[in-house]
Design a protein around this motif. Structure first.
Motif, PDB file in Angstrom:
ATOM      1  N   ALA A  46      39.649  45.348  29.405  1.00  0.00           N
ATOM      2  CA  ALA A  46      38.789  46.519  29.309  1.00  0.00           C
ATOM      3  C   ALA A  46      39.615  47.661  28.736  1.00  0.00           C
ATOM      4  O   ALA A  46      40.817  47.550  28.597  1.00  0.00           O
ATOM      5  CB  ALA A  46      38.271  46.890  30.698  1.00  0.00           C
ATOM      6  N   GLY A  66      39.589  43.345  33.395  1.00  0.00           N
ATOM      7  CA  GLY A  66      40.521  44.361  32.945  1.00  0.00           C
ATOM      8  C   GLY A  66      41.941  43.912  33.147  1.00  0.00           C
ATOM      9  O   GLY A  66      42.203  42.795  33.597  1.00  0.00           O
ATOM     10  N   LYS A  67      42.863  44.785  32.813  1.00  0.00           N
ATOM     11  CA  LYS A  67      44.282  44.500  32.993  1.00  0.00           C
ATOM     12  C   LYS A  67      44.674  44.803  34.434  1.00  0.00           C
ATOM     13  O   LYS A  67      44.133  45.724  35.045  1.00  0.00           O
ATOM     14  CB  LYS A  67      45.108  45.348  32.043  1.00  0.00           C
ATOM     15  CG  LYS A  67      44.853  45.037  30.593  1.00  0.00           C
ATOM     16  CD  LYS A  67      45.674  45.946  29.706  1.00  0.00           C
ATOM     17  CE  LYS A  67      45.372  45.660  28.249  1.00  0.00           C
ATOM     18  NZ  LYS A  67      46.099  46.571  27.361  1.00  0.00           N
ATOM     19  N   GLU A 107      45.337  48.413  35.623  1.00  0.00           N
ATOM     20  CA  GLU A 107      44.197  49.326  35.737  1.00  0.00           C
ATOM     21  C   GLU A 107      43.665  49.408  37.159  1.00  0.00           C
ATOM     22  O   GLU A 107      43.169  50.441  37.574  1.00  0.00           O
ATOM     23  CB  GLU A 107      43.061  48.867  34.824  1.00  0.00           C
ATOM     24  CG  GLU A 107      43.385  48.960  33.355  1.00  0.00           C
ATOM     25  CD  GLU A 107      42.280  48.407  32.486  1.00  0.00           C
ATOM     26  OE1 GLU A 107      42.231  48.803  31.317  1.00  0.00           O
ATOM     27  OE2 GLU A 107      41.461  47.594  32.950  1.00  0.00           O
TER      28      GLU A 107
END
Length: 133
Positions: free
Chosen positions: A21, A90-91, A94
């Protein structure tokens, strides 16, 4: 009462990464849910004689993941807790507000599963640990 996340603690955040994301920081939202600052009831809550507390949110509001689980052992210490995200979108950084992850170790199980261990170099949970699988 839970310690502030900047306190030295044992945190292992398990993340099964499943996408990327844009740059985001979900750490305040995640911490608000698990600390009770955000009044969203967990779909499952277990308290085993005050020694092990587990809470689960399916599709937690404001966190792009299938589930968020919080595990807490208050009788051991207020510093013994862990977060687990299921299929986050996401990562890993994050979800814990970190832009810099210091790689520590990689491991592979006999069945081919792999995991990486990092220490968070910045953000809300600076100094704590993150494991992604």
């Amino acid at each position: 009462m839970l310690p502030r996340p900047s306190a030295p603690a044992s945190l292992i955040t398990l993340c099964a990464l499943s996408g990327v994301a844009g740059a985001a920081d979900y750490s305040k939202t995640v911490w608000g849910l698990v600390s009770g600052q955000v009044k969203v009831p967990a779909q499952m809550e277990t308290n085993v004689m005050g020694e092990l507390v587990m809470r689960l949110w399916a599709r937690p509001p404001g966190v792009p993941a299938d589930a968020l689980m919080f595990i807490y052992t208050p009788k051991v210490s207020t510093n013994h807790w862990a977060l687990m995200l299921v299929n986050p979108d996401g990562k890993a950084g994050e979800f814990v507000g970190a832009r810099n992850l210091a790689f520590l170790k990689a491991a592979r199980s006999r069945d081919g599963q792999s995991a990486n261990l990092y220490q968070l170099a910045d953000g809300m949970f600076k100094g704590l640990y993150l494991m992604d699988t």
